[in-house]
Scaffold this active site. Sequence first.
Site, PDB file in Angstrom:
ATOM      1  CE1 TYR A  62      -6.265 -12.990  -3.917  1.00 24.67           C
ATOM      2  CE2 TYR A  62      -7.414 -13.307  -6.312  1.00 24.67           C
ATOM      3  CZ  TYR A  62      -7.113 -12.798  -5.492  1.00 24.67           C
ATOM      4  OH  TYR A  62      -7.674 -11.096  -5.374  1.00 24.67           O
ATOM      5  N   GLY A  70       0.869  -1.503  -0.412  1.00 21.50           N
ATOM      6  CA  GLY A  70      -0.206  -0.055  -0.202  1.00 21.50           C
ATOM      7  C   GLY A  70       1.040   1.185   0.068  1.00 21.50           C
ATOM      8  CG  ASP A 128      -3.800 -15.554 -17.866  1.00 20.69           C
ATOM      9  OD1 ASP A 128      -4.200 -14.807 -16.178  1.00 20.69           O
ATOM     10  OD2 ASP A 128      -3.669 -15.115 -18.763  1.00 20.69           O
TER      11      ASP A 128
HETATM   12  N1  UFG Z   1      -2.492  -9.409 -19.870  1.00 19.61           N
HETATM   13  C1  UFG Z   1      -1.631 -10.061 -20.780  1.00 19.61           C
HETATM   14  N2  UFG Z   1      -0.372  -8.785 -20.996  1.00 19.61           N
HETATM   15  C2  UFG Z   1      -0.180  -8.389 -19.815  1.00 19.61           C
HETATM   16  C3  UFG Z   1      -0.730  -8.685 -18.754  1.00 19.61           C
HETATM   17  C4  UFG Z   1      -1.978  -9.245 -18.590  1.00 19.61           C
HETATM   18  O1  UFG Z   1      -2.374  -9.524 -21.919  1.00 19.61           O
HETATM   19  O2  UFG Z   1       1.348  -7.912 -19.886  1.00 19.61           O
HETATM   20  C5  UFG Z   1      -3.693 -10.080 -20.102  1.00 19.61           C
HETATM   21  C6  UFG Z   1      -3.883 -11.313 -18.749  1.00 19.61           C
HETATM   22  O3  UFG Z   1      -3.330 -12.221 -19.532  1.00 19.61           O
HETATM   23  C7  UFG Z   1      -4.953 -11.418 -19.049  1.00 19.61           C
HETATM   24  C8  UFG Z   1      -5.774 -10.484 -19.267  1.00 19.61           C
HETATM   25  O4  UFG Z   1      -5.205  -9.421 -19.725  1.00 19.61           O
HETATM   26  O5  UFG Z   1      -6.128 -12.466 -19.958  1.00 19.61           O
HETATM   27  C9  UFG Z   1      -6.478  -9.485 -17.842  1.00 19.61           C
HETATM   28  O6  UFG Z   1      -4.928  -9.694 -16.477  1.00 19.61           O
HETATM   29  P1  UFG Z   1      -5.224  -9.059 -15.764  1.00 19.61           P
HETATM   30  O7  UFG Z   1      -3.546  -9.040 -14.856  1.00 19.61           O
HETATM   31  O8  UFG Z   1      -4.768  -7.446 -15.989  1.00 19.61           O
HETATM   32  O9  UFG Z   1      -6.022  -9.776 -14.429  1.00 19.61           O
HETATM   33  P2  UFG Z   1      -6.434 -10.917 -14.308  1.00 19.61           P
HETATM   34  O10 UFG Z   1      -7.878 -11.712 -14.802  1.00 19.61           O
HETATM   35  O11 UFG Z   1      -5.267 -11.769 -14.146  1.00 19.61           O
HETATM   36  O12 UFG Z   1      -6.794 -11.303 -12.921  1.00 19.61           O
HETATM   37  C10 UFG Z   1      -7.862  -9.713 -11.699  1.00 19.61           C
HETATM   38  C11 UFG Z   1      -6.924 -10.007 -10.830  1.00 19.61           C
HETATM   39  C12 UFG Z   1      -7.083 -10.941  -9.508  1.00 19.61           C
HETATM   40  C13 UFG Z   1      -8.104 -11.661  -9.486  1.00 19.61           C
HETATM   41  C14 UFG Z   1      -9.202 -12.024 -11.335  1.00 19.61           C
HETATM   42  C15 UFG Z   1     -10.006 -12.136 -11.110  1.00 19.61           C
HETATM   43  O13 UFG Z   1      -5.841  -9.248 -10.900  1.00 19.61           O
HETATM   44  O14 UFG Z   1      -6.978 -11.137  -8.488  1.00 19.61           O
HETATM   45  O15 UFG Z   1      -8.983 -10.151 -12.025  1.00 19.61           O
HETATM   46  O16 UFG Z   1     -10.812 -12.030 -12.599  1.00 19.61           O
HETATM   47  F1  UFG Z   1      -8.537 -12.772  -9.254  1.00 19.61           F
END
Ligand code: UFG
Length: 328
Positions: free
Chosen positions: A142, A36, A284
């Site tokens: 998580y 934070g 993912d």
């Molecule tokens: N992605 C990319 N490149 C990057 C980062 C992400 O292609 O550099 C893609 C990921 O593969 C995924 C999408 O963007 O397909 C979203 O990824 P995020 O990391 O932004 O979010 P997540 O869906 O993995 O996870 C988020 C929160 C989690 C929560 C989840 C619930 O970080 O804590 O949403 O939906 F659990």
Amino acid sequence: MRYLVTGGAGYIGSHVVLALLDAGHEVVVIDNFITGHRDAIPKDVEQHDVDLLDYHATSNVLAKKRWDGVLHFAALSLVGESIEKPFHYLRNNYQASLNLIQLCSKYAVEKFVFSSTAALFGGPDRCEAISETASIQPASPYGESKYMVECILRWADKIYGLKSTCLRYFNAAGADPFNRAGEDHSPETHLIPLTIDAALGRRPPLQLFGLDYPTPDGTCIRDYVHVTDIAEAHIRALECLNEKSTAFNLGNGRGYSNLEVIQSVERVSGRRVPWEPAMRRLGDPAVLVADSSRIKRETGWSPRFDTLDKIVETAFAWRAKHPYGYDK
Ligand code: UFG
């Protein structure tokens, strides 16, 4: 009302602190300030630099005042990191929450709102919108740690009468529309801030993880929900939490693919987003979209930021104004 907010210096917690203050409530923050940011909390808010794993220090804060409710955000929250460090995640998220909930039961706190997650539902093969009745199958420590906290809350209600609402967020995004707070993780792993930084030329091209998913354009689909709408959902949850503990799925109910996120950032910023294809990221799911009809029906909540462009506009405004985030 007087509310204790754990993790109030974090991304979602800090926006909820602002919403509670805007609604005229008294707020006290507990945070260990590891992830934070002190600058995310208004200066005049009482803050305690306490780790919830420290039972006695947490007890001292709880014992000081009478609380109308506790809102619990403090947690580690990266799915991938939790697979690398499962015990670290379980200790931080489960053990810390156990301490807090035990103390809330001891000090007869009436209302508890818990920051839960869509990661509870795991499941890489799910395509329909996910309602609260979908089966819980966490695919990471998580997600499991968050589910374990939901279980603690069930018993805290049955035995001590602690009423709780678990809000299972889908993809939190955006920033305070008045630019008072925003998203600043270190390292940043989330798609929207990384895409904006790529557009602004502050990072190398965005790595797009996987173009061969079973979706219309081959990229993953996520349900982005604005952090201020999430904050509003906490206010509604507190107002409506009386007789019965419950859990709500919280999203916009509409999915956007990763390529649509890139297009949105290009529209909002007026810049091209440099990106390159990369391997799929482990764990993912192809599609994660919320069915949020229950929270709408039971609390009257509905999202104000109901399109991706509206969400990205606030995220872009914050990142443009804070090129290096908080504290720098
Ligand atoms: N992605 C990319 N490149 C990057 C980062 C992400 O292609 O550099 C893609 C990921 O593969 C995924 C999408 O963007 O397909 C979203 O990824 P995020 O990391 O932004 O979010 P997540 O869906 O993995 O996870 C988020 C929160 C989690 C929560 C989840 C619930 O970080 O804590 O949403 O939906 F659990």
